[in-house]
Scaffold this motif. Sequence first.
Motif, PDB file in Angstrom:
ATOM      1  N   LYS A  73       7.009  44.371  43.293  1.00 41.30           N
ATOM      2  CA  LYS A  73       6.899  43.928  41.905  1.00 41.30           C
ATOM      3  C   LYS A  73       5.432  43.598  41.602  1.00 41.30           C
ATOM      4  CE  LYS A  73       8.533  40.513  38.676  1.00 41.30           C
ATOM      5  NZ  LYS A  73       9.305  39.299  38.476  1.00 41.30           N
ATOM      6  N   SER A  74       4.995  44.064  40.481  1.00 35.61           N
ATOM      7  CA  SER A  74       3.629  43.817  40.047  1.00 35.61           C
ATOM      8  C   SER A  74       3.571  42.495  39.284  1.00 35.61           C
ATOM      9  CB  SER A  74       3.154  44.955  39.160  1.00 35.61           C
ATOM     10  OG  SER A  74       1.855  44.693  38.701  1.00 35.61           O
ATOM     11  N   PRO A  87       3.514  43.199  34.249  1.00 36.26           N
ATOM     12  CA  PRO A  87       4.471  44.287  34.014  1.00 36.26           C
ATOM     13  C   PRO A  87       3.862  45.506  33.330  1.00 36.26           C
ATOM     14  CG  PRO A  87       4.974  42.389  32.617  1.00 36.26           C
ATOM     15  CD  PRO A  87       3.853  41.987  33.528  1.00 36.26           C
ATOM     16  N   GLU A 143       2.042  50.325  45.974  1.00 37.77           N
ATOM     17  CA  GLU A 143       3.023  49.330  46.436  1.00 37.77           C
ATOM     18  C   GLU A 143       4.435  49.901  46.424  1.00 37.77           C
ATOM     19  OE1 GLU A 143       2.896  45.593  44.458  1.00 37.77           O
ATOM     20  OE2 GLU A 143       0.742  45.342  44.742  1.00 37.77           O
ATOM     21  N   VAL A 144       4.773  50.584  45.355  1.00 33.48           N
ATOM     22  CA  VAL A 144       6.135  51.103  45.209  1.00 33.48           C
ATOM     23  C   VAL A 144       6.389  52.256  46.172  1.00 33.48           C
ATOM     24  CG1 VAL A 144       7.751  52.175  43.604  1.00 33.48           C
ATOM     25  CG2 VAL A 144       6.238  50.363  42.814  1.00 33.48           C
ATOM     26  N   SER A 159      12.435  45.819  50.167  1.00 36.21           N
ATOM     27  CA  SER A 159      12.315  44.943  49.001  1.00 36.21           C
ATOM     28  C   SER A 159      10.844  44.733  48.614  1.00 36.21           C
ATOM     29  CB  SER A 159      12.967  43.595  49.290  1.00 36.21           C
ATOM     30  OG  SER A 159      12.229  42.910  50.279  1.00 36.21           O
TER      31      SER A 159
END
Length: 98
Positions: free
Chosen positions: A54-55, A58, A65-66, A51
């Motif tokens: 999220k940045s 947007p 990160e992803v 999980s």
Amino acid sequence: MATIKKQTEGAISNTPNKNVTVSNTSLFTKENYLWMLAGLVVMAIGFILMSGGKSPDPKIFNDSEVYSTRRITIAPMFIIGGLLIEIFAIMKKSKTTA
């Protein structure tokens, strides 16, 4: 014409048989359920590790990160390991034999 004779020998009687014992055996033992719980915990850890990412903005995509090692490699290993533990828990036979 041929006549058909009714057979009454060996007919099932309605009287209860007192020599029959009914055992209440469960499909899984306590040990199986503990293994299943362990598998669920391992899978939950995998999903928690996967999980996030999220940045705050947007419009900005942060690929580090992803596509981090934690989300792409480690988390799926935990999930697959948890599934293997679940398969083991289901297939494991109890040590006591009837």
